[in-house]
Scaffold this active site. Structure first.
Site, mmCIF file in Angstrom:
data_model
loop_
_atom_site.group_PDB
_atom_site.id
_atom_site.type_symbol
_atom_site.label_atom_id
_atom_site.label_comp_id
_atom_site.label_asym_id
_atom_site.label_seq_id
_atom_site.Cartn_x
_atom_site.Cartn_y
_atom_site.Cartn_z
ATOM 1 N N LYS A 73 14.824 -6.766 -18.438
ATOM 2 C CA LYS A 73 14.900 -8.218 -19.819
ATOM 3 C C LYS A 73 15.062 -7.742 -19.968
ATOM 4 O O LYS A 73 14.929 -6.585 -20.922
ATOM 5 C CB LYS A 73 13.045 -8.527 -18.928
ATOM 6 C CG LYS A 73 12.541 -8.304 -18.094
ATOM 7 C CD LYS A 73 11.219 -9.049 -17.684
ATOM 8 C CE LYS A 73 10.756 -7.657 -17.792
ATOM 9 N NZ LYS A 73 9.180 -8.009 -18.154
ATOM 10 N N ASP A 75 -0.188 -5.389 -12.084
ATOM 11 C CA ASP A 75 0.510 -5.213 -11.500
ATOM 12 C C ASP A 75 1.830 -4.453 -11.757
ATOM 13 O O ASP A 75 1.636 -3.539 -12.757
ATOM 14 C CB ASP A 75 1.656 -6.508 -10.997
ATOM 15 C CG ASP A 75 2.458 -7.088 -12.934
ATOM 16 O OD1 ASP A 75 1.930 -6.604 -13.635
ATOM 17 O OD2 ASP A 75 3.637 -7.419 -12.818
ATOM 18 N N SER A 79 8.421 -6.724 -11.663
ATOM 19 C CA SER A 79 7.730 -7.061 -11.587
ATOM 20 C C SER A 79 6.402 -6.641 -10.994
ATOM 21 O O SER A 79 6.149 -5.744 -10.384
ATOM 22 C CB SER A 79 7.002 -8.414 -12.422
ATOM 23 O OG SER A 79 5.579 -8.808 -12.090
ATOM 24 N N HIS A 80 5.782 -7.921 -9.499
ATOM 25 C CA HIS A 80 5.431 -6.973 -8.637
ATOM 26 C C HIS A 80 5.669 -7.763 -7.286
ATOM 27 O O HIS A 80 4.739 -7.497 -6.636
ATOM 28 C CB HIS A 80 3.948 -8.345 -8.488
ATOM 29 C CG HIS A 80 4.707 -9.894 -8.636
ATOM 30 N ND1 HIS A 80 5.323 -10.348 -10.267
ATOM 31 C CD2 HIS A 80 5.105 -10.903 -7.663
ATOM 32 C CE1 HIS A 80 5.660 -11.986 -10.026
ATOM 33 N NE2 HIS A 80 6.194 -11.431 -8.257
ATOM 34 N N GLU A 119 -1.506 -19.431 -14.197
ATOM 35 C CA GLU A 119 -2.295 -19.292 -13.042
ATOM 36 C C GLU A 119 -1.409 -18.084 -11.741
ATOM 37 O O GLU A 119 -2.598 -18.280 -11.511
ATOM 38 C CB GLU A 119 -2.087 -20.710 -11.862
ATOM 39 C CG GLU A 119 -0.310 -21.162 -11.789
ATOM 40 C CD GLU A 119 0.179 -20.489 -11.398
ATOM 41 O OE1 GLU A 119 -0.149 -20.070 -10.513
ATOM 42 O OE2 GLU A 119 1.733 -20.182 -11.664
ATOM 43 N N SER A 120 -0.340 -17.597 -12.427
ATOM 44 C CA SER A 120 -0.011 -16.424 -11.979
ATOM 45 C C SER A 120 -0.187 -15.365 -12.094
ATOM 46 O O SER A 120 0.003 -14.211 -12.213
ATOM 47 C CB SER A 120 1.239 -16.026 -11.915
ATOM 48 O OG SER A 120 2.290 -16.618 -13.313
ATOM 49 N N ASP A 139 4.689 -3.819 -13.972
ATOM 50 C CA ASP A 139 4.912 -3.455 -14.821
ATOM 51 C C ASP A 139 4.007 -4.000 -15.612
ATOM 52 O O ASP A 139 3.886 -3.686 -16.653
ATOM 53 C CB ASP A 139 5.753 -4.520 -14.944
ATOM 54 C CG ASP A 139 5.765 -5.768 -15.394
ATOM 55 O OD1 ASP A 139 5.340 -6.692 -14.817
ATOM 56 O OD2 ASP A 139 6.817 -6.448 -16.196
ATOM 57 N N ASP A 153 2.280 -6.186 -16.444
ATOM 58 C CA ASP A 153 1.770 -7.865 -17.446
ATOM 59 C C ASP A 153 1.017 -8.663 -16.864
ATOM 60 O O ASP A 153 0.111 -9.439 -17.425
ATOM 61 C CB ASP A 153 2.884 -8.807 -18.238
ATOM 62 C CG ASP A 153 3.496 -8.909 -16.915
ATOM 63 O OD1 ASP A 153 3.541 -8.693 -15.803
ATOM 64 O OD2 ASP A 153 5.180 -9.529 -17.305
ATOM 65 N N ARG A 154 0.473 -8.559 -15.223
ATOM 66 C CA ARG A 154 -0.654 -9.760 -14.743
ATOM 67 C C ARG A 154 -1.985 -8.701 -14.857
ATOM 68 O O ARG A 154 -1.804 -7.721 -15.097
ATOM 69 C CB ARG A 154 -0.053 -9.475 -13.232
ATOM 70 C CG ARG A 154 1.439 -10.241 -13.264
ATOM 71 C CD ARG A 154 1.937 -10.691 -11.835
ATOM 72 N NE ARG A 154 3.398 -11.723 -12.265
ATOM 73 C CZ ARG A 154 2.941 -12.584 -10.739
ATOM 74 N NH1 ARG A 154 2.605 -12.254 -10.460
ATOM 75 N NH2 ARG A 154 4.504 -13.300 -11.451
ATOM 76 N N LYS A 210 2.696 -11.371 -21.440
ATOM 77 C CA LYS A 210 1.741 -11.132 -20.959
ATOM 78 C C LYS A 210 1.027 -9.609 -20.642
ATOM 79 O O LYS A 210 1.567 -9.514 -20.323
ATOM 80 C CB LYS A 210 0.957 -11.923 -19.870
ATOM 81 C CG LYS A 210 2.077 -11.970 -19.347
ATOM 82 C CD LYS A 210 2.189 -12.166 -17.561
ATOM 83 C CE LYS A 210 3.325 -12.252 -16.381
ATOM 84 N NZ LYS A 210 4.063 -13.039 -15.813
HETATM 85 C C1 G1P Z 1 6.605 -15.926 -11.580
HETATM 86 C C2 G1P Z 1 5.331 -16.701 -11.638
HETATM 87 C C3 G1P Z 1 5.370 -16.561 -13.410
HETATM 88 C C4 G1P Z 1 5.527 -16.213 -13.994
HETATM 89 C C5 G1P Z 1 6.869 -14.986 -13.756
HETATM 90 C C6 G1P Z 1 7.173 -13.753 -13.953
HETATM 91 O O1 G1P Z 1 7.720 -17.051 -11.371
HETATM 92 O O2 G1P Z 1 4.694 -18.210 -11.690
HETATM 93 O O3 G1P Z 1 4.235 -17.652 -13.742
HETATM 94 O O4 G1P Z 1 5.824 -15.867 -15.441
HETATM 95 O O5 G1P Z 1 7.058 -15.082 -12.131
HETATM 96 O O6 G1P Z 1 5.725 -13.141 -13.531
HETATM 97 P P1 G1P Z 1 9.012 -17.780 -10.542
HETATM 98 O O7 G1P Z 1 9.068 -17.189 -9.595
HETATM 99 O O8 G1P Z 1 7.171 -19.003 -10.109
HETATM 100 O O9 G1P Z 1 9.508 -18.885 -11.028
HETATM 101 ZN ZN ZN Z 2 4.800 -8.501 -14.326
#
Ligand code: G1P
Ligand code: ZN
Length: 544
Positions: free
Chosen positions: A126, A278, A113-114, A365-366, A280, A282-283, A377
């Site tokens: 995943k 981000d 991801s990010h 919120e993320s 991948d 999705d954000r 997402k």
């Molecule tokens: C974080 C974000 C959560 C999101 C996840 C995957 O997870 O807080 O909302 O679904 O990344 O992108 P966390 O590190 O808080 O478990």
């Molecule tokens: Zn991501």
């Protein structure tokens, strides 16, 4: 083709977290580590045998190597058709779209991801199920159980497949289809949004936009959809070439890491609309000129305006938000007379609600939001939703959001992250907080009267499964809230997240700075958890 059975050893640290198995690249490079996890997927998911599997990733370092390993193991494990994104690329939402469109039996998405990439960075894997969504906990736990016993894995002895030539290849009994990673996704977007109207917005010449792909996977998607199909001028998409190390950056679309679009949307010369996605895809982060839309507000605005958007004209059935997400969307749901679900953090908890037709929109919120169009997402989807809305309402981002606050009141929101703290200290901090919960209701903390204090537990209304210990919530009589939870995606030590929310109905106070409004609540939150004493940290690593 020769099938090979290699012996390996079980690993005991392959339990998937909030979003798959995420580790340092060098952990994945330990001999048999990735293979072990893959074999656990194949063994625990018999639906894949003779079926179709979708594979792609965000293009980070090790993506291509991992895909070659998956190809060889898929062939040896009886996969009939393997759909792979050209260049090994597939954004997370595009993978979800493709799994659904081609009725695949599952998908493997390679991404952290990010999180930063490169040899010293992170990697992740995943597993998504046939509905296109992240595997629910029952499946991730089953895969985890298998990882602890797998002691050999199957693959075939073959040359690498050239991932850069579209078309079909055969590997033994398996057919490999290398497909354009963008086309199916772009087609879906054109069904949901009014491309003609958005084209007009760009053609008018008065509207300027920037999209920061952060050298991650959305570059090709954004170039194709925004510039080629919607007519945004060249240069609208910046950092649009995917790089294995994301150009040395941190592909996290927030005010800190996507600073270039923050700067270029500031001041009189700033663009009207800016957005980022981000690693991948999705954000998303949404900005207007001199205006940051919090992800929680973005979800609420989308819910309130969905009827104006082509694909949602019929209205929305219900909404869901993760527990720490602000309650702004709850107010919209109440107004619309639709259900609003509060789920634990992580997209997988939205899956059943989406499948069961209970909700149309959901978000976290993320910097994550999405709808029932895919089971993930979706960053570019959110950007297109906003673009479509701007084209319909012909108002600025700031006008749309402040008007929203006028109607519903404003939920001020901020999140403090304390990264890479000692795992043990983090656990103790949470345990001690938990001990205090029963005594908090009724108490007054710096003038905030505690209404409830609990450790969030969730029972899925569709399948009845229960998830406990999903974060500590302290709710106050005045509508404000503090939430504490430990991250489930970090790869080093522990990350403590503190989420703060304060509700303000008074229009005159909506213009206040978030930091000013939140000040007193932050003091309550840090003191109550004894953050300084227990972690040694005076300040958070990141504030969003
Ligand atoms: C974080 C974000 C959560 C999101 C996840 C995957 O997870 O807080 O909302 O679904 O990344 O992108 P966390 O590190 O808080 O478990
Ligand atoms: Zn991501």
């Amino acid at each position: 083709m020769k099938s090979i059975l290699s012996s390996s050893q079980p690993f005991n640290d392959q339990r998937p977290g909030t979003s798959g198995l995420r580790k340092k690249v060098r952990d994945f490079q330990v001999p048999h580590y990735l293979e072990n996890f893959l074999q656990a997927i194949f063994d625990s998911q018999p639906v894949l045998r003779g079926g179709t599997l979708v594979v792609g990733g965000d293009g980070r370092y090790y993506n291509r190597d991992a895909i070659q390993i998956i190809i060889r193991m898929a062939a040896a494990n009886g996969i009939s058709t393997l759909i792979v994104g050209l260049g090994g690329l597939l954004s997370t939402p595009a993978a979800s779209c493709i799994i659904r469109k081609y009725q695949a039996n599952g998908g493997i998405i390679l991404s952290a991801s990010h999180n930063p990439g490169g040899p010293e960075g992170d990697f992740g894997i995943k597993y998504n199920t046939a509905n296109g969504g992240p595997a629910p906990e029952a499946i991730t736990e089953l895969i985890y159980a298998y990882t602890r016993t797998v002691d050999c894995y199957r693959s075939v002895d073959s040359d690498s497949i050239n991932l850069d030539i579209a078309g079909e290849h055969r590997l033994g009994e398996m057919c490999i289809k290398l497909i354009d990673p963008v086309a199916d996704y772009a087609e879906l977007m054109s069904e949901l949004f009014d491309f003609k109207l958005i084209r007009k917005l760009f053609a008018g010449g008065n509207f300027r936009m920037l999209f920061d792909a952060m050298h991650a996977v959305t570059g090709p998607y954004a170039h194709q959809i925004l510039e080629a199909q919607l007519g945004a001028p060249a240069g609208t998409v910046i950092n649009g070439k995917p790089k294995e190390d994301f150009g040395g950056g941190h592909p996290d679309p927030n005010l800190v890491h996507a600073h270039e679009i923050v700067a270029r949307s500031t001041g009189v010369d700033g663009v009207d609309f800016a957005a980022a996605s981000d690693g991948d895809g999705d954000r998303n982060m949404i900005l207007g000129r001199d205006f940051f839309v919090t992800p929680s507000d973005s979800l609420a605005v989308m819910a309130a305006n969905a009827h104006l958007i082509k694909g949602y004209r019929e209205g929305i059935r219900g909404v869901a938000r993760s527990m720490p997400t602000s309650q702004a969307v709850d107010r919209v749901a109440e107004h619309l007379g639709i259900s609003c679900y509060e789920t634990p953090t992580g997209w997988k908890f939205f899956g059943n609600l989406l499948d069961d037709g209970r909700i149309t929109l959901c978000g976290e919120e993320s910097f994550g939001s999405g709808s029932d169009h895919v089971q993930e997402k979706d960053g570019l989807w959110a950007v297109l939703f906003w673009l479509n809305l701007l084209a319909v309402r012909r108002q600025s981002v700031a006008e749309i959001v402040t008007e929203h606050w006028r109607t519903y009141g404003r939920n001020f929101y901020t999140r403090y992250d304390y990264e890479e703290i000692e795992s043990e200290a983090a656990e103790i901090l949470m345990d001690r907080l938990r001990d205090r919960l029963p005594n908090l209701p009724g108490k007054s903390l710096r003038g905030h009267k505690v209404e409830y204090a609990d450790d969030f537990s969730y029972t899925d209304p569709v399948d009845g499964s229960t998830s406990e210990k999903q974060g500590i919530r302290i709710g106050f009589k005045d509508g404000s809230r503090i939430v504490y939870r430990l991250s489930g995606t970090g790869t080093q030590g522990a990350t403590l997240r503190v989420y703060l929310e304060a509700y303000e109905a008074d229009l005159a106070k909506h213009k206040k700075e978030t930091a000013e409004v939140m000040g007193p609540l932050i003091k309550v939150a840090t003191k109550l958890a004894k953050i300084k004493a227990r972690t040694g940290r005076r300040a958070p690593t990141v504030i969003t």
